[in-house]
Every structure is written in C-alpha cells, then in structure tokens.
Design a protein around this motif. Structure first.
Motif, mmCIF file in Angstrom:
data_model
loop_
_atom_site.group_PDB
_atom_site.id
_atom_site.type_symbol
_atom_site.label_atom_id
_atom_site.label_comp_id
_atom_site.label_asym_id
_atom_site.label_seq_id
_atom_site.Cartn_x
_atom_site.Cartn_y
_atom_site.Cartn_z
ATOM 1 N N THR A 125 -9.888 -55.483 32.964
ATOM 2 C CA THR A 125 -9.233 -56.726 33.368
ATOM 3 C C THR A 125 -10.281 -57.758 33.750
ATOM 4 O O THR A 125 -11.246 -57.437 34.448
ATOM 5 N N PRO A 142 -5.132 -66.424 42.271
ATOM 6 C CA PRO A 142 -5.748 -65.670 41.190
ATOM 7 C C PRO A 142 -4.755 -65.256 40.096
ATOM 8 O O PRO A 142 -3.580 -65.071 40.356
ATOM 9 N N TYR A 143 -5.288 -65.123 38.880
ATOM 10 C CA TYR A 143 -4.534 -64.620 37.740
ATOM 11 C C TYR A 143 -5.460 -63.688 36.966
ATOM 12 O O TYR A 143 -6.622 -63.499 37.358
ATOM 13 N N ALA A 144 -4.970 -63.076 35.906
ATOM 14 C CA ALA A 144 -5.796 -62.072 35.234
ATOM 15 C C ALA A 144 -5.452 -61.974 33.753
ATOM 16 O O ALA A 144 -4.330 -62.270 33.337
ATOM 17 N N THR A 202 -4.498 -58.728 44.065
ATOM 18 C CA THR A 202 -5.665 -59.614 44.023
ATOM 19 C C THR A 202 -6.153 -59.940 45.431
ATOM 20 O O THR A 202 -6.897 -60.897 45.628
ATOM 21 N N TYR A 257 -14.748 -65.797 37.151
ATOM 22 C CA TYR A 257 -14.432 -64.560 36.441
ATOM 23 C C TYR A 257 -14.878 -63.401 37.329
ATOM 24 O O TYR A 257 -16.017 -63.386 37.818
ATOM 25 N N LYS A 260 -13.852 -55.544 38.159
ATOM 26 C CA LYS A 260 -13.857 -54.376 39.043
ATOM 27 C C LYS A 260 -14.201 -53.136 38.224
ATOM 28 O O LYS A 260 -13.899 -53.081 37.023
ATOM 29 N N TYR A 280 -10.316 -60.749 36.085
ATOM 30 C CA TYR A 280 -9.605 -61.477 37.131
ATOM 31 C C TYR A 280 -10.180 -62.888 37.189
ATOM 32 O O TYR A 280 -11.402 -63.072 37.111
ATOM 33 N N LEU A 293 0.068 -57.073 40.350
ATOM 34 C CA LEU A 293 -1.383 -56.872 40.360
ATOM 35 C C LEU A 293 -1.946 -57.290 41.712
ATOM 36 O O LEU A 293 -1.703 -58.400 42.186
ATOM 37 N N TYR A 334 -17.731 -55.311 42.829
ATOM 38 C CA TYR A 334 -17.282 -56.458 42.044
ATOM 39 C C TYR A 334 -18.454 -57.131 41.341
ATOM 40 O O TYR A 334 -19.599 -57.095 41.811
ATOM 41 N N LYS A 385 -5.630 -58.900 31.050
ATOM 42 C CA LYS A 385 -5.806 -57.453 31.038
ATOM 43 C C LYS A 385 -5.668 -56.901 29.626
ATOM 44 O O LYS A 385 -4.774 -57.302 28.880
#
Length: 532
Positions: free
Chosen positions: A110, A244-246, A261, A102, A105, A112, A259, A86, A248
């Motif tokens: 994306t 968490p949100y993302a 997380t 932020y 991966k 995350y 997704l 990460y 993509k």
C-alpha cells in the motif's frame, strides 16, 4: 557453500522473492520496497510516481507518470526511513501550493498518501491520478461505463458514443462520497484500489452526495480520487490536508475500506490532526420516514463530515474542533438545519428533527428525496448519456391513478424530448385554489419549469443560480435543489379530467445540452379526493 548460498539467494530474488523493507536512492528517484510485493519509485525532481512493481510485474503506465493532477512540476523531494516502521517521501511543489506525502509500511502493498494544499491549483481541481497499464488492469470502476476504447467523442472531449449506440464517460464511474470509501481497477493477476477511510473527505468540498470521476479506461487505465472538484460545483473549495488516503495492490481480492491511518500522528505530516485533538457529535435524528435513508451532515468553511442514522440514532466521525452547520436529509432532500459546536476530547449531544411540513395532496409523482432515481430513466442516468440507446423515451404523458413514477421523465429539456403532460381527475370539492409544487435537483443553463393547466399559465420563476458545468449528460443529478410553487386558481380547474403541461423555460444549445432541469418530485397540494 558460500558461493552456493549466494547463487540460491539470487535465484530466489529472480523468482520474485521479496527483499527487506527499505529505501534506496537511484540516479533519478527514491525506490521503496514494502516487502509486501509492492516496489514503487518516486522521481526526486518532481514527485511523480514512475514505477509500480507488484509481484515483479510493472503496472505503471507508459504514457505519463502517476501523481497529483498533471504533476507537481519541479519540486523539493526528500525521503527518509522513520525508525524501522515507516518510509516517508515528501514532495513540495515549487510552482503549486501543494505538498504530497507518500508513506510505506513493512509487509504492506500500500502507498499511504496525504495532500496538503494552501490555495487553488491549475486547472482548478485537485485529484490523485494513477496512470496504470490498461492491458494488465482492463476492468474499470463499474465495468465498461468509463471505457472509451473504439468509441468516438461526441460531446466535449470526455463523452463518447460506441458503434452499438451505447455511451461512455469517465464521469459515469462516480459514486456518492458518502458511499465511496473504496473503488478499484481489476485485472487477471492484480487489482489496484483507492481507499478513502475515516475522515479522508473532511477537507474536500461538495458534501456527502458529491460525486466525481473514479476511473477511465483508454490507452492507460486511469484510477482517480477527486479531492476538490469543479464538476457541478456547489460550494467553495477547502484548503488544508486532504486525506490520509491510500492506493493498495492486491491479487484481485477487495480489501477492507476500514484502513487504519492513525499512525500518521507519528510522521510529522503538515495539517494532520490526531484523534486526541478531535471531538464528536451524537444524538437522535427523528421525523424521517423509515423507507428513506436519514443522513446527518456537518460542515463549515474548513471541514465537512457526515453519518447515516441507524434506528434514529447517529454518531459523527471524529471532527476537528469548531462550530458547524448541521443538516438532516431525507434521502438527499434537506429537512432540517441547525448548528453545533465540537470540542476536542468531548462528544457533544445534539438531536435534530425533520421540519418537513405534512401537507394534504391531490396527487404526487415521485418522492421529495433529492434524487430522481424512481422516475423514468432515473435508474440509468448515473451511468449513461440521455441519448444512449438503452434509455427510454423523453417527455410523454402521465395519468394519475394509472401510471407509475417510472413513467414520468426524470429530466426535461427545452430542445429535446418535448414537454410532459399529467392527466388528473378532480372531484367537485377539489375545484378550488390549489398549490402546484415542482421539486428539482439540478439545473443547466438556467432551465426551470414552465407549467400550464387549462387557460392558466404559471409565472416564470426566473433562472436559478447558474452552475457552470454540464450535468445530466455527464451523469450528475444533484445541484442546489430548487423547489418551485404556484397557486393554481380554481378558475383554471374543472370537475373531471384536467391536464398539466410541464416544460422548460430557457434555451441554450441543441438537444440534451439545451436548458434543462432534473425532476425530484411533482405534487398538487389540496384536499385529497377519490383521484388520490
């Protein structure tokens, strides 16, 4: 041979070959190569996202950077690689109670994200806002409903009318939180998606049916996720970790909303609660007719969750421990309320049953389901202004037994559209004291129903609790959901035809910004007869 290999490597990189997953420090920021086609850069002084290169093409807009609200301002920004798995960038604002994370991966296009807040922010809302290149990503959420290019603002700064009489507003791109796990903007070579998986909304406010801006198409293509909203706000904001949100990037295909997380548990993210420290609730939800969606909702001042019942059964998402108010909705209409306690590592069993009374009715228009969609213009109001040329007329006359629900207006305004009338027949045995019931879903500027039958006029019920926000003109239909009842004396009724006139108490501004309310359903309770 060594020189030839170096030339070949440079040529491959020039043609879009990917470099290795990694973090680079530049003079102004931190650059992350995901090795998945996405390279993004974060400003090291304020936490703004300043570059979004996907497959060698820049998608970051040129007018403003992407970030939280209008930016975090001067911030303490750090970046690090965690093992080889990460990259985490942390931006802690020096002026706002906000820390933005932020995460990247390997081999994954994306970003995350998570947002930690400890208090209110200026201008009083909290949202992630990506400002992208409109020419490369021209199609917003729900097509053109939020596209204001070539149109003129006519209500505030956010509602536009185009030369063909159609209307546009960024609020028209919204969807209910319970349905909005993913939305995106699309171009010919790429698409960018906001993904809100699992419990992303748990620290947001407004409940399962809250809605807010998802995109706006103008000089930039704006892509949003609203965490805390001031638009038709009905409860206090929550603080803590949002997400968490993302965000993509794809070549145009729609990714899964499911997704994973869970790896945030390894990243030392402030406020993150892993699955091992959560519990759940499961049980049966009964009494909601099969033709309505049954929704179970849990909330307290720190968290909120929801689930749709299937076959009368439900299971909550994994929840933070605590005691919660638990509600059951028929559609969006509250029919039961209880409490439940959630304990880490355990699944609590809690059944809930509708307490909605079963009453005999002479007639009913619409359904008490917390939504106006079956009424006239109700199928359009989420995506256009009441003045839009595609709207049907407002006001009008409804005849019980002949008209359908779609003939009765979904909203009434004190200075536009006039009153609505309901013609209905009574048999001799129905001429007695009856109860008139009007359900509403949202009020603006104190608007509430005025009702009259024959010589009888119903008492003004008084202004409902004020929501200081435009509603129906920006596509919103849900507020506190007041339901009003009056006893209609037998002396006001007659065997044969009767007429109910329904209007609006309240004044306000002109036209569709005058006092108004949105109708859920109307019924006359009493002994059923041939008028049905």
């Amino acid at each position: 041979m060594v020189v030839a290999s170096a030339v070949l490597a440079l040529a491959l990189l020039g043609n879009g070959a990917r470099a290795a997953f990694g973090l680079t420090t530049t003079s102004s920021g931190y650059k992350v190569d995901t090795n998945g086609g996405l390279v993004f850069e974060v400003n090291k002084s304020n936490g703004d996202v300043t570059s979004l290169l996907f497959n060698g093409v820049e998608y970051q807009g040129s007018s403003k950077a992407s970030g939280i609200n209008s930016g975090l301002g001067t911030s303490s920004v750090s970046a690090e690689t965690i093992g080889s798995k990460y990259i985490r960038i942390t931006a802690k604002s020096n002026s706002l109670p906000v820390t933005q994370y932020y995460v990247a991966k390997p081999d994954d296009a994306t970003i995350y994200m998570a947002t930690y807040i400890t208090g209110e922010v200026d201008p009083g809302e909290l949202r992630w806002l990506a400002r992208l290149r409109q020419g490369s990503l021209p199609t917003g959420v729900h097509g053109d409903v939020g596209n204001n290019i070539g149109c003129t603002a006519f209500e505030g700064k956010d509602t536009f009318k185009c030369s063909n009489g159609q209307t546009r507003c960024k609020m028209y791109t919204s969807d209910r939180f319970i349905d909005d796990q993913i939305h995106g903007v699309v171009g010919s070579n790429a698409a960018v998606w906001m993904i809100m998986p699992g419990t992303a909304y748990e620290t947001s406010s407004g409940g399962p049916f809250m809605r807010d801006i998802n995109s706006q198409t103008g000089s930039d293509q704006e892509l949003y996720w609203y965490m805390n909203s001031g638009h038709v706000r009905t409860e206090a904001w929550r603080f803590g970790l949002m997400g968490p949100y993302a965000m993509k990037f794809t070549k145009g295909d729609t990714p899964s909303a499911n997704l994973d997380t869970s790896f945030f548990a390894d990243l030392d993210i402030q406020g993150y609660v892993p699955a091992s420290q959560r519990g759940s609730v499961s049980g049966s939800a009964s009494g909601v007719p099969s033709n309505f969606e049954a929704v179970v909702h849990w909330y307290n001042d720190k968290s909120q969750y929801w689930a749709k019942a299937s076959g009368g059964k439900f299971k909550s998402p994994l929840m933070k421990p605590g005691t919660y108010t638990m509600k059951l909705y028929k559609g969006e209409y509250e029919v039961a309320k209880d409490t439940v306690t959630v304990t880490a590592g355990k699944d609590a069993t809690k059944n809930i049953a509708s307490a909605e009374p079963s009453t005999s009715v002479v007639w009913r228009i619409g359904e008490f389901d917390g939504r106006p969609q079956e009424l006239k213009n109700g199928d359009k109001i989420e995506r256009m202004h009441p003045s839009d040329v595609r709207m049907g007329s407002w006001g009008g006359t409804f005849t019980v037994g002949k008209s359908s629900a779609s003939d009765f207006p979904m909203a009434l305004f004190s200075k536009s559209g006039g009153t609505a009338k309901v013609n209905f027949d009574l048999t001799a045995d129905q001429v007695r004291d009856l109860v008139l019931r009007v359900g509403t879903t949202l009020s603006f500027k104190g608007g509430r129903p005025s009702v009259a039958i024959g010589s009888w006029t119903g008492k003004d019920p008084g202004a409902p609790k004020l929501i200081d926000s435009r509603g129906v003109t920006r596509g919103a239909y849900r507020g506190y959901g007041e339901v009003y009842s009056w006893t209609v004396p037998a002396s006001a009724l007659k065997s044969g035809q009767n007429t109910l006139t329904i209007g609006v108490y309240g004044t306000g501004d002109q036209d569709f910004l005058s006092a108004n309310y949105i109708v859920d359903a109307i019924e006359l309770q009493g002994p059923a007869g041939t008028s049905g």
